[in-house]
Design a protein around this motif. Structure first.
Motif, PDB file in Angstrom:
ATOM      1  N   TRP A  14     -65.232   8.209  -3.836  1.00  0.00           N
ATOM      2  CA  TRP A  14     -65.908   7.700  -2.651  1.00  0.00           C
ATOM      3  C   TRP A  14     -65.399   6.308  -2.312  1.00  0.00           C
ATOM      4  O   TRP A  14     -65.163   5.482  -3.199  1.00  0.00           O
ATOM      5  CB  TRP A  14     -67.416   7.608  -2.893  1.00  0.00           C
ATOM      6  N   GLY A  15     -65.271   6.024  -1.017  1.00  0.00           N
ATOM      7  CA  GLY A  15     -65.034   4.679  -0.538  1.00  0.00           C
ATOM      8  C   GLY A  15     -66.283   4.200   0.182  1.00  0.00           C
ATOM      9  O   GLY A  15     -66.872   4.940   0.972  1.00  0.00           O
ATOM     10  N   ILE A  16     -66.720   2.986  -0.106  1.00  0.00           N
ATOM     11  CA  ILE A  16     -67.936   2.419   0.475  1.00  0.00           C
ATOM     12  C   ILE A  16     -67.552   1.366   1.506  1.00  0.00           C
ATOM     13  O   ILE A  16     -66.784   0.442   1.210  1.00  0.00           O
ATOM     14  CB  ILE A  16     -68.820   1.768  -0.606  1.00  0.00           C
ATOM     15  N   ILE A  17     -68.074   1.501   2.724  1.00  0.00           N
ATOM     16  CA  ILE A  17     -67.819   0.541   3.797  1.00  0.00           C
ATOM     17  C   ILE A  17     -69.165   0.028   4.285  1.00  0.00           C
ATOM     18  O   ILE A  17     -69.944   0.777   4.886  1.00  0.00           O
ATOM     19  CB  ILE A  17     -67.042   1.192   4.952  1.00  0.00           C
ATOM     20  N   ALA A  18     -69.447  -1.223   3.994  1.00  0.00           N
ATOM     21  CA  ALA A  18     -70.730  -1.816   4.361  1.00  0.00           C
ATOM     22  C   ALA A  18     -70.525  -2.779   5.520  1.00  0.00           C
ATOM     23  O   ALA A  18     -69.659  -3.646   5.464  1.00  0.00           O
ATOM     24  CB  ALA A  18     -71.331  -2.553   3.172  1.00  0.00           C
ATOM     25  N   SER A  19     -71.353  -2.640   6.551  1.00  0.00           N
ATOM     26  CA  SER A  19     -71.197  -3.471   7.738  1.00  0.00           C
ATOM     27  C   SER A  19     -72.503  -4.179   8.063  1.00  0.00           C
ATOM     28  O   SER A  19     -73.580  -3.573   8.020  1.00  0.00           O
ATOM     29  CB  SER A  19     -70.755  -2.623   8.937  1.00  0.00           C
ATOM     30  N   GLY A  20     -72.399  -5.467   8.427  1.00  0.00           N
ATOM     31  CA  GLY A  20     -73.575  -6.238   8.780  1.00  0.00           C
ATOM     32  C   GLY A  20     -74.301  -6.757   7.551  1.00  0.00           C
ATOM     33  O   GLY A  20     -74.001  -6.392   6.405  1.00  0.00           O
ATOM     34  N   GLN A  21     -75.268  -7.617   7.773  1.00  0.00           N
ATOM     35  CA  GLN A  21     -75.965  -8.260   6.661  1.00  0.00           C
ATOM     36  C   GLN A  21     -76.699  -7.256   5.779  1.00  0.00           C
ATOM     37  O   GLN A  21     -76.614  -7.302   4.551  1.00  0.00           O
ATOM     38  CB  GLN A  21     -76.953  -9.295   7.198  1.00  0.00           C
ATOM     39  N   GLY A  22     -77.434  -6.325   6.389  1.00  0.00           N
ATOM     40  CA  GLY A  22     -78.197  -5.355   5.603  1.00  0.00           C
ATOM     41  C   GLY A  22     -77.301  -4.455   4.773  1.00  0.00           C
ATOM     42  O   GLY A  22     -77.567  -4.217   3.588  1.00  0.00           O
ATOM     43  N   GLY A  23     -76.232  -3.936   5.367  1.00  0.00           N
ATOM     44  CA  GLY A  23     -75.312  -3.076   4.630  1.00  0.00           C
ATOM     45  C   GLY A  23     -74.619  -3.811   3.506  1.00  0.00           C
ATOM     46  O   GLY A  23     -74.455  -3.279   2.399  1.00  0.00           O
ATOM     47  N   CYS A  24     -74.221  -5.069   3.754  1.00  0.00           N
ATOM     48  CA  CYS A  24     -73.530  -5.851   2.724  1.00  0.00           C
ATOM     49  C   CYS A  24     -74.455  -6.181   1.560  1.00  0.00           C
ATOM     50  O   CYS A  24     -74.006  -6.285   0.414  1.00  0.00           O
ATOM     51  CB  CYS A  24     -72.953  -7.132   3.330  1.00  0.00           C
ATOM     52  N   GLN A 112     -59.290   3.857   0.278  1.00  0.00           N
ATOM     53  CA  GLN A 112     -58.744   5.202   0.454  1.00  0.00           C
ATOM     54  C   GLN A 112     -59.439   6.138  -0.533  1.00  0.00           C
ATOM     55  O   GLN A 112     -59.473   5.866  -1.731  1.00  0.00           O
ATOM     56  CB  GLN A 112     -57.241   5.214   0.222  1.00  0.00           C
ATOM     57  N   ALA A 113     -59.991   7.227  -0.032  1.00  0.00           N
ATOM     58  CA  ALA A 113     -60.864   8.045  -0.864  1.00  0.00           C
ATOM     59  C   ALA A 113     -60.955   9.452  -0.303  1.00  0.00           C
ATOM     60  O   ALA A 113     -60.435   9.750   0.773  1.00  0.00           O
ATOM     61  CB  ALA A 113     -62.255   7.413  -0.934  1.00  0.00           C
ATOM     62  N   GLU A 114     -61.650  10.309  -1.052  1.00  0.00           N
ATOM     63  CA  GLU A 114     -61.880  11.685  -0.610  1.00  0.00           C
ATOM     64  C   GLU A 114     -63.117  11.798   0.264  1.00  0.00           C
ATOM     65  O   GLU A 114     -63.355  12.830   0.885  1.00  0.00           O
ATOM     66  CB  GLU A 114     -62.032  12.588  -1.823  1.00  0.00           C
ATOM     67  N   ALA A 115     -63.935  10.751   0.301  1.00  0.00           N
ATOM     68  CA  ALA A 115     -65.122  10.699   1.159  1.00  0.00           C
ATOM     69  C   ALA A 115     -65.434   9.238   1.428  1.00  0.00           C
ATOM     70  O   ALA A 115     -65.212   8.376   0.576  1.00  0.00           O
ATOM     71  CB  ALA A 115     -66.313  11.383   0.482  1.00  0.00           C
TER      72      ALA A 115
END
Length: 422
Positions: A14-24, A112-115
């Protein structure tokens, strides 16, 4: 996914992409546990304000598994003017479009990941604005051979499912944040042309999770970490659920492939789901009771009987599984019994017995429900009334282009909900 011992498949990457203050804030806690084979260090923080990212890392600084400079250099993308999006998701989207090269660089190099799993708080401007846009852009890449906003190949994205974990506001937050949340859920579920966007949007309600945390032992788990904030309690439950969700793609009998989580609900026109968890139950306890408890503690308010799909992940120590103290057959029978008792026999779904390294005598349960009626969530904290109050103000004061776009977004959400009822 590669094959593991005896034909089993190894961990989904898994690749994790966090955006914005709450996600980070959620993702920063993952930097304290990069030995998780499903995630490792494939984590990216994107934001319009560096101070928000640093504040998130400050909260867990003593537990960081990676050097702070390494995180900043390789796992962070800053875009926009540097002053934030001002709680305006239209600006968050525009900044993402203008700075897409900066956003994509660490995703390509690190995640880079499978999901892919996006973490976002729906009430804000940066994450709520950028995340649906980034998902749309990356979904288009395999067909064209390049990310639409970039002049480069992105073949690694071919067949990569995109999930979004989206957090509903806390009780008592301003009407603007509820307005953003309603628009945000629609934009994650659907592009403005009405076609699907994220493969699966996993909904969590901060207000609902806070009440759950207050009524169980989550506070005990944070002892020794200083002052426990509402965000810490909520994020702890989210991280626990993500661990179980991802564990289903590790070495296990009857492995749930990541695509299964989305494919079966999609067959019924459903693109949203949520978690429920029950942790640290003694091996030997009735599994169906633990499943029932998990389903009673879903991360958004809902009626489980309205779900179109139901998945159950039971995770137990390798030693207990090897000794036959808990078996796949027992899990299957417990799931079937639970489904019969809760009018879910017709719901699609799967179950798996996942293993955790080592010994021990406790097991964990994750219930993942998808395609349920969204009415209880829309009624929580008077969400729809708050949205409509702000929408009326927006109609009077917003630009004609933005008003038209919101009309389209809300029309899409209403149509999505009608289709679920058919």
């Amino acid at each position: 996914m590669a094959a593991g011992p005896a034909g089993r498949r190894s961990a989904t990457r898994w690749g994790i992409i966090a955006s914005g203050q709450g996600g980070c804030r959620i993702a920063s806690q993952l930097f304290t546990r990069t030995d998780n084979p499903g995630i490792d260090d494939r984590i990216v923080l994107i934001n319009t304000k560096d101070t928000d990212i640093q504040e998130s890392l400050d909260r867990v600084d003593a537990q960081l598994a990676l050097d702070r400079d390494t995180i900043t250099q390789n796992h962070v993308a800053l875009f926009g003017p540097g002053s934030g999006a001002g709680n305006d998701f239209f600006d968050g989207e525009q900044f993402a479009q203008e700075g897409f090269d900066e956003i994509y660089r660490p995703i390509e190099n690190t995640a880079q990941a499978e999901a892919l799993l996006y973490l976002v708080a729906l009430g804000g401007g940066t994450g709520n604005g950028s995340t649906p846009y980034v998902i749309d852009q990356l979904a288009q890449a395999p067909g064209s051979g390049a990310v639409p906003e970039l002049d480069r190949e992105a073949t690694w994205l071919d067949g990569v499912p995109q999930f979004a974990l989206a957090a509903w506001p806390f009780r008592g937050e301003g009407v603007q944040r509820y307005f953003n949340a309603v628009c945000g859920i629609s934009r994650l579920l659907m592009r403005e042309d009405g076609s699907p966007n994220a493969d699966m949007t996993i909904l969590v309600s901060n207000a609902h999770l806070k009440r759950l945390a207050e009524n169980n032992d989550d506070a005990q788990r944070l002892q020794g970490r200083g002052t426990v904030s509402d965000e810490d309690l909520v994020n702890l439950r989210i991280i626990s659920a993500l661990d179980l969700f991802i564990s289903a793609g590790r070495t296990a009998d009857d492995t749930i492939d990541v695509r299964d989580y989305a494919r079966q609900p999609q067959a019924r026109g459903a693109y949203h789901g949520t978690f429920g968890v029950e942790l640290d139950k003694p091996v030997g306890l009735d599994i169906d009771r633990a499943i029932e408890n998990a389903a009673d503690r879903t991360f958004v308010p809902l009626d489980p009987s309205t779900a179109e799909a139901a998945y159950v992940v039971v995770r137990a120590p390798e030693q207990a599984v090897a000794a036959g103290d808990i078996t796949s057959g027992e899990v299957r029978d417990a799931v079937n019994e639970w489904k019969r008792e809760n009018d879910l026999i017709g719901a699609r779904g799967m179950q798996t017995l996942s293993t955790a390294p080592g010994s021990g005598n406790n097991f964990d349960v994750l219930v993942f429900l998808a395609g349920f009626d969204l009415t209880p969530l829309m009624e929580e904290s008077n969400t729809w009334e708050r949205f409509e109050a702000e929408w009326e103000n927006f109609r009077q004061n917003g630009s004609s282009d933005r008003v038209s776009r919101v009309d389209t977004v809300i029309s899409n959400l209403r149509e999505y909900r009608r289709n679920l009822e058919e």
